[in-house]
Write an enzyme that holds these catalytic residues in place. Structure first.
Site, PDB file in Angstrom:
ATOM      1  N   GLU A 349       0.913  -1.191  -0.101  1.00 26.23           N
ATOM      2  CA  GLU A 349       0.156  -0.029  -0.055  1.00 26.23           C
ATOM      3  C   GLU A 349       0.806   1.266  -0.074  1.00 26.23           C
ATOM      4  O   GLU A 349       0.303   2.247  -0.525  1.00 26.23           O
ATOM      5  CB  GLU A 349      -0.766   0.071   1.364  1.00 26.23           C
ATOM      6  CG  GLU A 349      -1.805   1.074   1.219  1.00 26.23           C
ATOM      7  CD  GLU A 349      -2.731   1.410   2.398  1.00 26.23           C
ATOM      8  OE1 GLU A 349      -3.668   2.276   2.306  1.00 26.23           O
ATOM      9  OE2 GLU A 349      -2.069   1.067   3.532  1.00 26.23           O
ATOM     10  N   HIS A 404      -6.982  -4.722  -8.100  1.00 26.42           N
ATOM     11  CA  HIS A 404      -7.002  -5.283  -6.724  1.00 26.42           C
ATOM     12  C   HIS A 404      -6.852  -6.634  -7.034  1.00 26.42           C
ATOM     13  O   HIS A 404      -6.059  -7.434  -6.083  1.00 26.42           O
ATOM     14  CB  HIS A 404      -7.860  -4.649  -5.948  1.00 26.42           C
ATOM     15  CG  HIS A 404      -7.633  -3.466  -4.992  1.00 26.42           C
ATOM     16  ND1 HIS A 404      -6.871  -3.696  -3.987  1.00 26.42           N
ATOM     17  CD2 HIS A 404      -7.951  -2.218  -5.473  1.00 26.42           C
ATOM     18  CE1 HIS A 404      -6.777  -2.421  -3.442  1.00 26.42           C
ATOM     19  NE2 HIS A 404      -7.258  -1.607  -4.368  1.00 26.42           N
TER      20      HIS A 404
END
Length: 688
Positions: A349, A404
């Site tokens: 992230e 994702h």
């Protein structure tokens, strides 16, 4: 109480000046002349008399000096703000730091009042909300939902003129709700539109926003550093990808194709048909077969090449394959089975907790940027970012799930390097799960047949209609819903003494979109966590019951769509808690996959694990302080309440001889499964 009301007033109607009345006209802030913007300071006397008269509550704002906010003013007040843009994220982190370090709540009201009318509203709302959630003296302040603040990020813009007209002309008692048409972004000629109910669900997108509010990536380390934060980033998103794939099967669509080739055309288009209220500019569309290109966005200091993004990903692959990452001092940090997934989550992230941003970059965040700017990568046409650039809108776009899917593949690549769980880790001697069943909560309902349907619900959007009517202004929207049901679990404890355990309930599809049976190695990727809760097992036979609305993953409709205001804010301490941290959680109405009219077959799995191996040494009550969505959101200011790796027992590979779920369960009496059907009825039922 005065500070709490002040914060509520500052968080409402974000595009209106602070001096205008809030709480349906019942509350006014008395603002020092020095805090008024340059446009309104010469009119101070007139404004205060006009806009405070008639208010039930007048709250003076302390003058605590003029803060230096020049660093934050570089983001245009009427421009777009994105947590995925590194420049914006850094500025937000600095602003959060300013708000957190103010000595007391009263001073924070003053600083925030000054900032509110000068800074970008999205930036201000985000930074103040994060600060309020993390300051010890403001934890009781309810945070409005993002739907309250910026309904334009969730709702068809054609709805707003109708809402304003209804609210301005019709008396409160006679107002009717304005209907938001479902699936307004594409026709059924587009196959991906079958998933619009999922991608464009208001509650789903609000969950994504609130999770990133609780776990801010760019906040100062003392705020960002939460127990197993990186692992939660992995697990929450991984579960969304699993659930999305399962719903694709229900809609006769194949599993999503992860965006592994960063230079290939993206076949799916997305036309959001949404308008930013800040500047009345439409969210740009992404046409079919567009390609990610090097970014030279001078407006947001986002200058990066696709090759750099690929290098970051390759370095993460290399770290996974080597079994360690290299921190900023050159030290090798092992990716072990305890901390490895957490380290990877922060690194992928690229939160402020990343061990080495220089080496591993910001893969996840910049990937969002590339996709958000794909229509204008060089700022040639002065276009803002698309929906992929905002945590409140990103899940609307099909490419979110493809991106994702690639991110999830990184984590799964690491998990596949770990050894399978041992029998000691999986077994619970003396405990036998005899059966699990599920039944809809109505008389004579058949066993193991669960029901889904469309539901029409109402939401009050008045708080987001800046310069609009006071009072309630309702809109109706249609969403997926499941009939409430109850699990019945029969367990035998043959140990002769009381045993404690953790019940873990998962759901997995038995077949894909072609109705072809899934092998366990495939099925394991699609196990959806439905619930997790502690159990006490007396000697002998135990019958455990658990309602679907008690899920450790979800929050109820009333908390997803709560409204902050004078008449809506509860005074009871427990109910008040539900306005705070408790906004984080997957929406209850999306607990189950859609199913199909003819029924879709699923495996409903139950495992009771040994509490001694689950415990983190803290007791918690899931019915207190809204800890009930802890599987996705953790528990505020406490350890994640489960020592096991998130996704246990399906997060690791199994031995080669395990070909089916039955093979996996056979050695362990503490596991059981049953076949359930989910049947969808294409009927709209109004919420009572």
């Amino acid at each position: 109480m005065a500070e709490s009301k002040s914060f509520q007033a500052l968080l409402q109607r974000p595009l209106e000046p602070s001096f205008m009345p809030k709480d349906d006209g019942k509350t006014s802030l008395i603002i020092p002349d020095e805090y008024l913007s340059d446009r309104y300071r010469p009119l101070a006397g007139d404004l205060q008399s006009r806009f405070t008269s008639g208010a039930e509550v007048e709250i003076p704002v302390r003058n605590v000096g003029i803060p230096d906010l020049a660093f934050a003013e570089v983001i245009d007040r009427r421009g777009a703000f994105s947590l995925f843009v590194e420049k914006h994220r850094d500025i937000a982190g600095k602003l959060i730091d300013v708000f957190v370090k103010v000595p007391d709540a009263s001073s924070l009201v003053g600083i925030a009042t000054y900032a509110r009318d000068r800074l970008n509203p999205y930036l201000f709302q985000y930074a103040l909300s994060v600060a309020i959630q993390h300051r010890p003296d403001t934890k009781d302040v309810p945070i409005p939902s993002i739907l309250d603040l910026f309904p334009d990020q969730f709702v068809d813009p054609s709805t707003f003129p109708k809402l304003r007209e209804e609210g301005s002309i019709v008396n409160q008692a006679q107002r009717t709700a304005i209907d938001i048409k479902p699936n307004f972004t594409a026709s059924d000629r587009e196959p991906e539109q079958r998933m619009a109910y999922f991608r464009e669900d208001i509650g789903v997108n609000m969950h994504h926003w609130h999770w990133h509010l609780v776990y801010p990536a760019g906040a100062p380390p003392e705020i960002a550093k939460k127990d197993r934060r990186g692992e939660l980033f992995y697990y929450m998103h991984s579960q969304i990808i699993s659930r999305y794939n399962v719903d694709r099967f229900c809609n006769r669509l194949g599993q999503l194709q992860p965006l592994t080739n960063l230079q290939a055309p993206i076949p799916e288009a997305y036309f959001p048909k949404m308008v930013r209220s800040l500047n009345n500019r439409a969210y740009p569309a992404r046409h079919d077969n567009q390609v990610m290109r090097d970014l030279n966005r001078v407006d947001s200091d986002t200058v990066i090449t696709v090759n750099e993004l690929q290098r970051w990903r390759d370095r993460i692959y290399q770290a996974i394959d080597q079994g360690f990452v290299v921190d900023s001092s050159g030290k090798n940090i092992p990716l072990d089975e305890v901390k490895g997934i957490d380290i990877l989550g922060d690194l992928v992230e690229a939160s402020t907790l990343s061990v080495n941003r220089r080496l591993y970059g910001s893969l996840h965040n910049f990937g969002h940027d590339f996709l958000a700017y794909i229509h204008d990568p060089e700022y040639r046409y002065l276009e803002d970012f698309g929906v992929m650039g905002d945590v409140t809108t990103a899940m609307r776009d099909p490419v979110f799930y493809r991106w994702h899917g690639m991110i999830d593949g990184l984590f799964r690549r690491f998990l596949e390097t770990l050894n399978p769980y041992t029998s000691t880790q999986l077994a619970y001697n003396g405990v036998k799960v005899n059966s699990i069943t599920a039944r809809v909560n109505r008389a004579n309902a058949p066993m193991n047949i669960l029901l889904t349907y469309w539901q029409r619900s109402q939401v009050d959007l008045a708080a987001g209609l800046d310069f609009g009517p006071q009072g309630n202004v309702f809109a109706t929207f249609t969403h997926l819903q499941n009939a409430p049901f109850t699990y019945e679990i029969k367990v035998t404890n043959s140990s002769g003494s009381l045993k404690r355990g953790t019940a873990r309930i998962f759901l997995a599809p038995k077949v894909d979109e072609r109705n072809t049976s899934l092998q366990f190695r495939e099925q394991r990727r699609y196990f959806i966590e439905l619930d997790k809760f502690g159990v006490n097992l007396k000697p002998g036979l135990n019958t455990l019951t658990r309602r679907s609305d008690q899920s450790s993953v979800t929050i109820p409709y009333e908390r997803s769509f709560r409204r902050i205001g004078t008449s809506e804010t509860p005074t009871d301490a427990r109910q008040l808690a539900e306005f705070r941290f408790c906004g984080c959680g997957w929406p209850q109405h999306m607990l189950l996959p859609k199913g199909a009219p003819e029924g879709v077959q699923f495996d409903l799995f139950i495992m009771i694990s040994n509490f001694d191996d689950d415990s983190v040494g803290q007791e918690f009550d899931e019915t207190v302080d809204c800890n009930d969505a802890h599987s996705f959101c953790g528990i505020r200011d406490k350890l994640y309440p489960d020592k096991r790796t998130m996704g246990f027992p399906f997060d690791r590979r199994t031995e080669a001889n395990v070909a089916t779920l039955t093979d996996f369960m056979r050695p362990y009496s503490n596991m059981a499964a049953t076949n359930v059907q989910i049947k969808f009825t294409n009927t709209i039922i109004s919420r009572t």
